[in-house]
Enzyme design. Structure first.
Site, PDB file in Angstrom:
ATOM      1  N   TYR A 156       5.140  24.183 -17.836  1.00 26.97           N
ATOM      2  CA  TYR A 156       3.930  24.916 -18.216  1.00 26.97           C
ATOM      3  C   TYR A 156       3.791  24.957 -19.737  1.00 26.97           C
ATOM      4  CZ  TYR A 156       0.906  28.936 -19.152  1.00 26.97           C
ATOM      5  OH  TYR A 156      -0.082  29.756 -19.633  1.00 26.97           O
ATOM      6  N   LYS A 160       0.726  23.581 -22.407  1.00 28.42           N
ATOM      7  CA  LYS A 160       0.053  24.395 -23.414  1.00 28.42           C
ATOM      8  C   LYS A 160       0.295  23.843 -24.812  1.00 28.42           C
ATOM      9  CE  LYS A 160      -2.055  27.425 -20.884  1.00 28.42           C
ATOM     10  NZ  LYS A 160      -3.539  27.481 -20.859  1.00 28.42           N
TER      11      LYS A 160
END
Length: 250
Positions: A156, A160
């Site tokens: 994740y 980002k």
């Protein structure tokens, strides 16, 4: 187009169910706001009436939007413009946490497709329209998770990190066009997505992220942190020794 005090007439949300994005829309509400378009994968869950009730009279509509329909994003933006005219603010707010991504290559690839590839294809489609207009802002919700990735959520965090690099670079590419990009770097935010998770230090509510975003828009910033103190915190954490960084993630 924004009025003299930078109040938008038209706002588009990519990821119309995002509690943070909806809080930003409410924080931007004024007598000038006429139209809000919620781009959602499932328009039936958009809660159009709920958002409209929080606004002072703007029209709120939902339109099907799929982050991984990369080939359709240019036409999607064009259709919104055809129906509503120039876009003042686009909030790019879709994304997934992907808790199982570290152990599942396919889940990891799917997470990258949504969080990063989808942001690139939709972001460029939006940027092309804003450049053509000569005005408008793309607001992209990044995360401090991308500043330095942690073992507990590195897939994740990597999405980002890629998103953050893309949007800050896109902002430079748009310089001088009249269009711009605001990258928002929140820490942990209390939303339905994080419900039940242990709160990290400096956890904030969606309204606090919204206030920081609106302040950044009005000051024409390129990047905002929410809360602001995270900028200093991560200034130190970026250079912390690996052993210390791993210890903080336990």
């Amino acid at each position: 187009m924004n009025n003299a005090i930078h109040q938008p007439q038209t706002i588009v949300v990519l990821g119309g169910g995002s509690e943070i994005a909806r809080a930003i829309v409410v924080a931007l509400d004024s007598a000038s706001l006429r139209t809000v378009v919620l781009g959602c994968r499932n328009t039936g869950t958009a809660d159009v009436e709920g958002l409209a009730a929080q606004l002072g009279g703007a029209s709120v509509t939902a339109r099907h939007f799929d982050a991984i329909d990369h080939g359709g994003h240019v036409d999607w933006v064009a259709a919104v413009v055809a129906d509503h005219g120039d876009i003042d603010i686009v909030i790019q707010a879709f994304g997934q946490l992907g808790a199982d991504a570290a152990d599942d290559p396919l889940a990891a690839a799917n997470l990258v497709d949504v969080n990063f590839a989808g942001a690139v294809s939709s972001g460029l489609a939006v940027a092309n329209q804003l450049r053509k207009q000569g005005h408008g802002v793309l607001v992209s919700l990044s995360s401090v998770a991308g500043v330095r990735t942690r073992a507990s959520n590195f897939v994740y965090g990597s999405t980002k990190a890629g998103l953050d690099a893309f949007t800050t670079g896109l902002g430079h590419a748009l310089h001088g066009s009249g269009a711009r990009v605001l990258t928002v770097r929140p820490g942990m935010v209390r939303t339905s997505m994080t419900e039940g998770m242990q709160e990290a230090p400096f956890t904030v509510d969606a309204d606090e992220v919204a206030a920081a975003t609106v302040n950044g828009l009005r000051k024409k910033k390129a990047v905002v942190w929410a809360p602001a103190k995270l900028q200093g915190v991560f200034g130190l954490l970026r250079v912390a020794p690996n052993a210390v960084w791993r210890k903080l993630d336990t």
